[in-house]
Scaffold this motif. Structure first.
Motif, short mmCIF file in Angstrom:
data_model
loop_
_atom_site.label_atom_id
_atom_site.label_comp_id
_atom_site.label_asym_id
_atom_site.label_seq_id
_atom_site.Cartn_x
_atom_site.Cartn_y
_atom_site.Cartn_z
N ASN A 88 0.82 -1.22 0.00
CA ASN A 88 0.00 0.00 0.00
C ASN A 88 0.85 1.27 0.00
O ASN A 88 0.34 2.35 0.27
CB ASN A 88 -0.95 0.00 1.19
CG ASN A 88 -0.23 0.06 2.54
OD1 ASN A 88 1.00 0.21 2.59
ND2 ASN A 88 -0.98 -0.05 3.63
N GLY A 89 2.14 1.11 -0.30
CA GLY A 89 3.03 2.26 -0.32
C GLY A 89 3.90 2.36 0.91
O GLY A 89 5.07 2.75 0.81
N LYS A 90 3.35 2.03 2.06
CA LYS A 90 4.13 2.06 3.30
C LYS A 90 4.37 0.67 3.88
O LYS A 90 5.33 0.46 4.62
CB LYS A 90 3.42 2.92 4.35
CG LYS A 90 3.47 4.41 4.05
CD LYS A 90 2.99 5.21 5.25
CE LYS A 90 3.18 6.70 5.01
NZ LYS A 90 2.77 7.51 6.20
N PHE A 91 3.50 -0.26 3.54
CA PHE A 91 3.60 -1.61 4.09
C PHE A 91 3.44 -2.62 2.96
O PHE A 91 2.55 -2.50 2.12
CB PHE A 91 2.51 -1.82 5.14
CG PHE A 91 2.46 -3.22 5.71
CD1 PHE A 91 3.35 -3.60 6.70
CD2 PHE A 91 1.54 -4.14 5.24
CE1 PHE A 91 3.31 -4.90 7.22
CE2 PHE A 91 1.48 -5.43 5.75
CZ PHE A 91 2.37 -5.80 6.75
N TYR A 145 17.53 -3.40 8.17
CA TYR A 145 17.18 -1.99 8.35
C TYR A 145 18.05 -1.16 7.40
O TYR A 145 19.26 -1.32 7.37
CB TYR A 145 17.42 -1.56 9.79
CG TYR A 145 17.28 -0.06 10.01
CD1 TYR A 145 16.03 0.55 9.93
CD2 TYR A 145 18.39 0.71 10.28
CE1 TYR A 145 15.90 1.92 10.12
CE2 TYR A 145 18.27 2.08 10.49
CZ TYR A 145 17.02 2.68 10.40
OH TYR A 145 16.90 4.03 10.59
N LYS A 146 17.41 -0.31 6.63
CA LYS A 146 18.13 0.53 5.68
C LYS A 146 17.75 1.98 5.89
O LYS A 146 16.56 2.31 5.98
CB LYS A 146 17.80 0.12 4.24
CG LYS A 146 18.55 0.91 3.19
CD LYS A 146 18.22 0.42 1.78
CE LYS A 146 18.97 1.21 0.73
NZ LYS A 146 18.65 0.74 -0.65
N LEU A 168 9.21 3.33 7.16
CA LEU A 168 8.89 4.10 8.35
C LEU A 168 8.69 5.57 8.01
O LEU A 168 7.85 6.25 8.61
CB LEU A 168 10.01 3.93 9.39
CG LEU A 168 10.31 2.47 9.78
CD1 LEU A 168 11.50 2.42 10.73
CD2 LEU A 168 9.09 1.81 10.41
N ASP A 169 9.49 6.06 7.06
CA ASP A 169 9.34 7.40 6.50
C ASP A 169 10.07 7.37 5.17
O ASP A 169 10.39 6.30 4.64
CB ASP A 169 9.88 8.48 7.45
CG ASP A 169 11.29 8.17 7.94
OD1 ASP A 169 12.11 7.70 7.13
OD2 ASP A 169 11.56 8.39 9.14
N ASN A 170 10.35 8.54 4.61
CA ASN A 170 11.00 8.55 3.29
C ASN A 170 12.49 8.23 3.35
O ASN A 170 13.16 8.21 2.32
CB ASN A 170 10.78 9.90 2.60
CG ASN A 170 11.38 11.06 3.40
OD1 ASN A 170 11.84 10.88 4.52
ND2 ASN A 170 11.37 12.25 2.81
N LYS A 171 13.02 7.96 4.54
CA LYS A 171 14.44 7.65 4.67
C LYS A 171 14.71 6.30 5.33
O LYS A 171 15.84 5.79 5.24
CB LYS A 171 15.15 8.74 5.47
CG LYS A 171 15.24 10.08 4.76
CD LYS A 171 16.10 11.06 5.55
CE LYS A 171 16.26 12.37 4.79
NZ LYS A 171 17.13 13.32 5.53
#
Length: 686
Positions: free
Chosen positions: A203-206, A293-294, A240-243
């Motif tokens: 869905n874009g985030k998950f 984690y990136k 988690l966010d854009n980074k």
């Protein structure tokens, strides 16, 4: 040897010149492109995702070959091992004809139990143990794999010991698009069933992906070859966010399989489908998990942390004397874990564009091995005769930088340091053994692009491969001061990638692996073999003469020989001189759907299982030449809307062949006869 290297490079140079001229001189009006969206598997748009490379294949200064999801589906491929046959210079050794324990060798290296190749999942996670045992007993189901990347050349620096011939990187499927489900089922010869069900979405985030795979069958051996496996693979990712991105993956696997073993010469002649091991049984359970984690620090800098662990339990019960009077239980528990911390930077250095990778890595595992001798072969109980714990710890650091001196030329140097500690505690004898080794290796890569349609590359690297744990710590070596030592080599490679005309792709490479110190395994025993030389030419060719038609050839001419000692000039064990796959694939719209037909043949040249290159077979089947063999395969599929049906016929000519010999397991291991599978698949949202 210098003359050989010079001749190989000169031959490639002539080919480079000819292809360059062809690309430049062909009139534009004569160029046509017959590859539509159905057939475009060109390397132009494929990005290698392993170890921070994230580069298009065409721009890498190493040989890279891909088997993608379309090829896997269209060819009706049942296992990773079958897919590997499409890779130039890859020797696939199916241990028991069922694809459960694949052995893969690259560039003339021994394929037995993947002992000389690194197998990774998504570029970071080792599929097997640490350097104690690179890969054995387990392989991901083909249903959960998006594509297979095989990277050679400079691979030792990025991937470490065991990758002298190359690394196999299994890229798993990820969730994408709106929530979706798909399923497939195949049934065929000898009670074969292969069923998979998947659910995925983003869905874009998950995003998520989960797959369940069940394989079972009676096996082509008339007795003692039934098997059943269950595999659950999942991946959950979130932005988690854009980074910041986080991914968690896991796998659960079970196997219950009868192991038919080998045959003597007479048994093979009388009935190659028989088994003479009425009590042999293999049980396995595997549990694995990894987290990645990136973090994108800014547009130029990223850092990633991978943590992984797996537990593998394998109990193998067999009649070791083949006398049906006693049974031996070989029981192992293997714990493996590790972490990789990696930093990537893309910026300008001295006004030159560069891409830097820096990483540190820890790998550790512990093998608990117990042997139990039972008097009753029907009861899996008995007296403990052997109990050993073997811990292995590996610490590594690596750095590689791709420096672009211009849009046409790049230089890629790299270094890697590895330190390995082995230990062994024998609880039956109260004996403790230990050994350690460390090494600094390097690689240098060059890429030159005179025109967009043509690239030439070259690599020089130092290779390193420590002995597996049971060889490194064999009491007859360490205790007597006869440490086997590690394999070391200097590797050379030169290659081209070109699209001389719109309807043709060509990739070709020549290589030399010059071993200063070589270890070989003959019937389960490791010995020092001194110097050895691997040389070869590899080719991958795709031709699109008509719309919807692809003609392809992949293969290798190679020679891996002892370079000193009494066996000088002899071929190394399991190093065939020729490996080729050639086929035709045609696809067109018919009615409401699309029909695809693919026919291809794989050829594996003559091999030997010993350093003497013994021709005449021994009566027990454990020694002698392994003749060449051809496997002609056919795959047909029809896809429409949400549905698809398929049919595959493997070994159409019913060629009688065997893949290897092993005295401990009873001699010759026959390959599968003609098998036919029919499949049906469905996807909710096409």
């Amino acid at each position: 040897m210098k003359k050989t290297r010079a001749a190989s490079i000169f031959s490639l140079s002539l080919l480079v010149t000819a292809l360059n001229a062809s690309a430049q001189n062909e009139p534009k009006g004569n160029r046509k492109d017959n590859r539509d969206s159905l057939w475009s598997i060109s390397l132009e748009d494929v990005t290698v995702t392993s170890n921070g490379l994230n580069s298009k294949i065409k721009n890498l200064s190493s040989t890279v070959n891909i088997v993608n999801s379309k090829q896997i589906k269209d060819l009706g491929i049942q296992s990773v091992g079958d897919a590997i046959r499409l890779i130039p210079g890859a020797n696939y050794q199916d241990e028991d004809g069922r694809g459960l324990k694949p052995g893969i060798g690259l560039r003339g290296l021994d394929p037995s139990r993947n002992g000389y190749v690194v197998v990774l999942v998504d570029g970071k996670i080792p599929l097997g143990q640490s350097y104690g045992q690179l890969g054995a007993y387990y392989m991901l189901p083909i249903a959960s794999i998006e594509r297979i990347e095989v990277i050679k050349g400079a691979s030792p620096v990025l991937y470490g010991a065991g990758s002298i011939g190359g690394v196999i990187n299994l890229i798993t499927k990820k969730g994408y698009g709106k929530p979706n489900v798909e399923g497939s089922v195949e049934a065929g010869s000898y009670g074969y069933l292969n069923a998979s069900a998947s659910a995925f979405g983003d869905n874009g985030k998950f995003n998520y992906y989960i797959n369940y795979n069940r394989r079972q069958g009676d096996g082509f051996r008339s007795t003692r070859s039934a098997f059943g496996t269950n595999d659950v693979t999942f991946r959950i990712g979130t932005k988690l966010d854009n980074k910041d991105e986080f991914t968690f993956s896991g796998n659960v696997y079970t196997e219950d399989a009868e192991t038919p073993g080998g045959l003597s010469e007479q048994q093979y002649k009388d009935n190659y489908k028989q088994s003479v091991n009425p009590f042999d049984q293999f049980y396995a359970n595997r549990y694995s998990a990894s987290a990645v984690y990136k973090k994108s620090i800014d547009s130029l800098n990223t850092i990633s942390l991978s943590v992984f662990a797996n537990y593998f339990k394998r109990n193998w019960w067999y009649d070791t004397n083949r006398d049906k009077k006693s049974i031996l239980g070989d029981l192992r528990d293997i714990f493996t874990g590790g972490t990789v911390l990696e930093y990537n930077r893309n910026n300008k250095l001295f006004n030159l564009k560069n891409s830097l990778i820096v990483g540190v890595k820890y790998l550790g595992d512990q093998t608990n091995s117990i042997k139990v001798l039972g008097a009753d072969p029907l009861q899996h109980v008995g007296k403990t005769t052997y109990s050993v714990t073997i811990p292995t710890n590996v610490f590594e650091g690596y750095i590689q930088d791709e420096i672009h001196f211009s849009d046409k030329f790049s230089f890629t140097p790299g270094l890697r340091y590895t330190a390995i500690n082995y230990g062994q505690n024998n609880y039956m004898t109260a004996q403790k053994l230990s050994t350690k080794t460390d090494v600094l290796i390097y690689s240098f890569g060059f890429l030159y692009k005179p025109i967009e349609r043509f690239r030439v590359y070259s690599t020089v690297s130092k290779g390193y491969n420590p002995p597996v744990l049971y060889a490194a710590l064999d009491p007859g070596t360490v205790a007597n001061g006869n440490n086997l030592g590690a394999e070391t080599s200097t590797n050379y490679e030169v290659g081209i990638r070109t699209t001389p005309v719109n309807w043709m792709d060509i990739s070709m490479s020549g290589y030399v692996l010059d071993f200063d110190h070589k270890l070989i395994e003959e019937s389960g025993r490791f010995t020092n073999a001194g110097k050895a030389l691997h040389q070869g030419l590899e080719l991958e060719l795709n031709v699109f003469p008509l719309k919807g038609l692809r003609v392809y050839v992949t293969g290798a001419l190679q020679k891996a020989t002892f370079n000193e000692g009494p066996n000088k000039g002899n071929l190394l064990p399991y190093a065939p001189k020729q490996l080729f796959t050639a086929g035709m694939q045609y696809e067109r719209s018919i009615g409401i759907g699309t029909m695809g037909v693919n026919i291809y043949n794989t050829f594996t040249g003559r091999q030997y299982n010993d350093a003497l290159n013994t021709e005449q077979p021994s009566p027990d089947g454990s020694n002698g030449a392994i003749p060449s063999y051809n496997l002609l395969n056919l795959a047909v599929n029809y896809k429409w809307s949400h549905w698809g049906v398929s049919a595959t016929v493997n070994n159409m000519l019913n060629e009688k062949y065997f893949t290897h010999r092993y005295d401990f397991w009873g001699g010759k291991f026959p390959g599968a006869p003609t098998t036919v599978n029919i499949g049906l698949n469905y996807r909710l949202h096409p």
